[in-house]
Design an enzyme around this catalytic site. Structure first.
Site, PDB file in Angstrom:
ATOM      1  N   ASP A  57       0.909  -1.259  -0.115  1.00  0.00           N
ATOM      2  CA  ASP A  57      -0.054  -0.011   0.062  1.00  0.00           C
ATOM      3  C   ASP A  57       0.923   1.184   0.041  1.00  0.00           C
ATOM      4  OD1 ASP A  57      -2.292   1.731   0.197  1.00  0.00           O
ATOM      5  OD2 ASP A  57      -3.356   0.141   1.227  1.00  0.00           O
TER       6      ASP A  57
ATOM      7  N   HIS B  99      -3.013   2.960  -4.706  1.00  0.00           N
ATOM      8  CA  HIS B  99      -2.489   2.554  -3.340  1.00  0.00           C
ATOM      9  C   HIS B  99      -0.948   2.030  -3.602  1.00  0.00           C
ATOM     10  CE1 HIS B  99      -5.585   3.090  -0.651  1.00  0.00           C
ATOM     11  NE2 HIS B  99      -6.743   2.559  -1.910  1.00  0.00           N
TER      12      HIS B  99
ATOM     13  N   ASP C 111      -8.733  -0.971  -5.786  1.00  0.00           N
ATOM     14  CA  ASP C 111      -9.624   0.029  -5.322  1.00  0.00           C
ATOM     15  C   ASP C 111      -9.054   1.522  -5.331  1.00  0.00           C
ATOM     16  OD1 ASP C 111      -7.862  -1.009  -3.700  1.00  0.00           O
ATOM     17  OD2 ASP C 111      -8.840   0.073  -1.928  1.00  0.00           O
ATOM     18  N   GLU C 112      -9.949   2.394  -5.235  1.00  0.00           N
ATOM     19  CA  GLU C 112      -9.830   3.933  -4.902  1.00  0.00           C
ATOM     20  C   GLU C 112      -8.432   4.235  -5.868  1.00  0.00           C
ATOM     21  OE1 GLU C 112     -10.767   4.072  -0.528  1.00  0.00           O
ATOM     22  OE2 GLU C 112      -9.105   3.131  -0.820  1.00  0.00           O
TER      23      GLU C 112
ATOM     24  N   TYR D 262     -16.456  -4.169   8.232  1.00  0.00           N
ATOM     25  CA  TYR D 262     -15.257  -3.542   8.292  1.00  0.00           C
ATOM     26  C   TYR D 262     -14.760  -3.288   9.941  1.00  0.00           C
ATOM     27  CZ  TYR D 262     -13.742  -2.312   3.586  1.00  0.00           C
ATOM     28  OH  TYR D 262     -13.236  -2.604   2.404  1.00  0.00           O
TER      29      TYR D 262
ATOM     30  N   ASP E   4     -12.406  -1.800  10.961  1.00  0.00           N
ATOM     31  CA  ASP E   4     -11.889  -0.753  11.587  1.00  0.00           C
ATOM     32  C   ASP E   4     -12.748   0.481  12.135  1.00  0.00           C
ATOM     33  OD1 ASP E   4     -12.599  -0.341   9.059  1.00  0.00           O
ATOM     34  OD2 ASP E   4     -11.082   0.747   8.213  1.00  0.00           O
TER      35      ASP E   4
ATOM     36  N   TRP F  53      -8.513  -2.869   8.424  1.00  0.00           N
ATOM     37  CA  TRP F  53      -7.302  -1.929   7.844  1.00  0.00           C
ATOM     38  C   TRP F  53      -6.772  -1.198   9.350  1.00  0.00           C
ATOM     39  CZ3 TRP F  53      -6.584  -2.201   2.903  1.00  0.00           C
ATOM     40  CH2 TRP F  53      -7.955  -2.790   2.193  1.00  0.00           C
ATOM     41  N   THR F  54      -5.602  -0.956   9.290  1.00  0.00           N
ATOM     42  CA  THR F  54      -4.881  -0.729  10.385  1.00  0.00           C
ATOM     43  C   THR F  54      -4.498   0.625  10.753  1.00  0.00           C
ATOM     44  OG1 THR F  54      -2.794  -1.814   9.568  1.00  0.00           O
ATOM     45  CG2 THR F  54      -4.080  -3.193  10.735  1.00  0.00           C
ATOM     46  N   GLU F  55      -4.962   1.655   9.843  1.00  0.00           N
ATOM     47  CA  GLU F  55      -4.352   3.044   9.880  1.00  0.00           C
ATOM     48  C   GLU F  55      -4.468   3.398  11.473  1.00  0.00           C
ATOM     49  OE1 GLU F  55      -6.477   2.189   7.603  1.00  0.00           O
ATOM     50  OE2 GLU F  55      -6.728   3.188   5.984  1.00  0.00           O
TER      51      GLU F  55
HETATM   52  C1  ACM Z   1     -11.059  -0.681   0.450  1.00  0.00           C
HETATM   53  O1  ACM Z   1     -11.714  -0.723   1.530  1.00  0.00           O
HETATM   54  N1  ACM Z   1     -10.611   0.380   0.125  1.00  0.00           N
HETATM   55  C2  ACM Z   1     -11.098  -1.996  -0.243  1.00  0.00           C
END
Ligand code: ACM
Length: 556
Positions: A210, A282, A344-345, A436, A438, A486-488
């Site tokens: 990422d 990413h 993604d994104e 999700y 997170d 997701w570990t931000e």
């Molecule tokens: C994602 O949560 N951007 C796949």
């Protein structure tokens, strides 16, 4: 930790305590309240009496079942202090027998039959995975302290008699761990895999690349980890309300030997590891390592912030060959069928502004930047298919046209999954609305830092992976579902555990248990016992809400 619970729940809990005793007095003795298996099995028929595990209990397994039997004894050893021997033979008094049994083919590749009587235990299954899941269920029939890693004195290791017949609803029962935003030491990855195995998950989606870090050693491109695995510092506070940076370098990566170790550890626990190599967005850590992979040519740093940025791989033939070189090494490390290519994104602003990229789009006869991304995904799809593998990507890979062999991971709701399934593609459901992890677990003060939102346990538990919009034929394309971590905002393994549990346990039931057998109140009751297992495992879990009071006993 109780202060995390809303008043209403706490009051309900108090009310229930008094009531519970009353209810127990009316329960017929044959109803065995001690069986609290997570995820809930298809069929549980309580029997009479108990089986007691003792130092001289023998474990019986012929060759094909020996590995599972050995694994089972290794789980039992630390807490009981028993070094149980495993040998071929016949089931007799005071034995636990593991046996492959082709006559149980109706239970499928992962099903099992577990019978506990006061004299003996037997686990039979058509395949080894079933034996493994039978062993996991048996483990949960003993007192929760059996999960401890240290000797537990003065515990009677008794298991109530029962007959369990079980098999999973879905073949993709997964969890994704992002090790880019915060690096997870290999030891934690192994522990996480054990926790997945306890819950009969069979898929570990490892998010390895990422903007904030490239975490997998690629021998042909050493700078990916020499440079891309390390960032100078990290955002403090929430990205919406930033508080500068922490002045601490952060990073780490897995050598190819580490990866082999993790993949093999997972394989022994019937878990397939799905690697994710993000493209075309990413990508900032990779571009920081090799600026020629970017569009602007600018020397970027490994990104220290959270969110989405415009830096993206350029779509040249050279970059495509680079990505295929990376996948070539990935394929030697991960034997499973699926490789995740992200997708993604991917913000297309740099592609729009670049004369070179526009010329490439024209030269390839593509309509726009979405078709450009689709072109890259198709190239990867063919590359993987030619090598006997399958591509999976986030639902953005639908834009610009879906590659013929692609499987879609639906995260922006379930709509992408519906579209893909209707078009005859396999899908995995992982929508932000329900899985999700997170997201915050409540709106109460005292939750650990999180990305925001609100995803309480009950909502996770309510997730139905097969949308009503699909016909029965289309629904067969739903391989299953997974939770995403997701570990931000998770800086440590303990924080990851807090966000994951108990919600991941709920997802295990969503993906394993037949829809008709799912019941949130019943789940919470079993979670009371499961919390004891969490404690024995020294898991940093979020307290589980209390079960609402049961309905009054029916008149007799
Ligand atoms: C994602 O949560 N951007 C796949």
């Amino acid at each position: 930790m109780r202060q995390l619970l809303p008043h209403s729940i706490r009051n309900t809990m108090r009310n229930m305590r008094g009531y519970h005793w009353l209810l127990c007095m009316f329960l017929p003795l044959t109803v065995n309240a001690d069986i609290s298996i997570l995820p809930r099995p298809v069929s549980v028929q309580p029997g009479e009496g108990t089986f007691t595990l003792k130092a001289d209990t023998r474990v019986i397994a012929d060759n094909a079942a020996q590995k599972t039997a050995q694994m089972f004894t290794s789980w039992m050893a630390p807490s009981t202090g028993y070094t149980l021997s495993v040998a071929a033979g016949k089931g007799a008094e005071n034995t636990i027998q593991f046996a492959l049994d082709p006559s149980l083919a109706r239970l499928g590749d992962e099903g099992y039959l577990l019978e506990v009587t006061p004299k003996r235990v037997s686990i039979r299954a058509p395949k080894e995975a079933g034996l493994f899941y039978g062993a996991q269920s048996l483990r949960q029939i003993f007192p929760p302290a059996i999960f401890a890693s240290t000797l537990q004195k003065d515990v009677a290791w008794s298991a109530p008699a029962v007959k369990i017949e079980d098999q999973p609803r879905f073949r993709w029962r997964g969890a994704m761990l992002d090790v880019c935003r915060h690096f997870a030491p290999k030891e934690f990855v192994l522990r996480f895999i054990d926790l997945l195995a306890v819950h009969k998950f069979n898929t570990f989606h490892w998010h390895l690349t990422d903007d904030q870090g490239w975490r997998i050693e690629i021998r042909k491109y050493p700078r990916l980890t020499e440079v891309g695995a390390w960032r100078r510092h990290t955002r403090l506070g929430h990205e919406r309300n930033p508080k500068g940076f922490d002045r601490k370098p952060h990073g780490g990566f897995y050598t190819q030997n580490d990866i082999r170790e993790v993949v093999e550890y997972a394989r022994q626990r019937h878990i397939t590891v799905v690697p994710e190599i993000e493209m075309p967005g990413h990508a900032q850590a990779a571009i920081a390592a090799y600026p020629e992979l970017g569009v602007t040519g600018e020397q970027l740093e490994v990104w220290p912030r959270w969110g989405v940025n415009a830096n993206i791989f350029n779509p040249s033939e050279k970059t495509i060959l680079f990505l295929q070189d990376v996948l070539t090494e990935v394929l030697t490390l991960f034997p499973g069928p699926f490789v995740h290519i992200g997708g993604d994104e991917a913000i297309k602003d740099q592609w729009k502004a670049s004369a070179e990229v526009q010329a490439r789009i024209k030269e390839l006869g593509l309509k726009d930047e979405h078709e450009m991304q689709s072109y890259i995904v198709r190239r990867m799809d063919k590359f993987l298919a030619d090598r006997g593998r399958r591509l999976i990507g986030w639902d953005e890979i639908l834009e610009g046209g879906l590659a013929p062999g692609a499987t879609v991971m639906s995260w922006r709701g379930v709509e992408g999954g519906i579209t893909a399934a209707k078009a005859g593609h396999d899908v995995v459901m992982a929508p932000t609305t329900h899985v999700y992890l997170d997201y915050a677990q409540s709106q109460e003060p005292g939750e650990l830092p999180n990305i925001g939102g609100n995803l309480p346990l009950e909502k996770v538990y309510s997730f139905e992976p097969v949308p009503a919009a699909l016909t029965a034929d289309e629904a067969r394309h739903v391989l299953g579902a997974q939770g995403n971590i997701w570990t931000e905002y998770m800086q440590s393994p303990g924080h990851v555990e807090y966000m994951a549990f108990p919600r991941l346990t709920a997802i295990s039931e969503v993906t394993w248990t037949p829809a008709a057998k799912r019941n949130y109140e019943d789940f919470l009751k079993r979670m009371r016992v499961h919390e004891g297992r969490y404690r024995a495992l020294d898991l940093n879990f979020r307290p589980v809400p209390d079960a609402p009071p049961a309905a009054p006993p029916a008149a007799r």
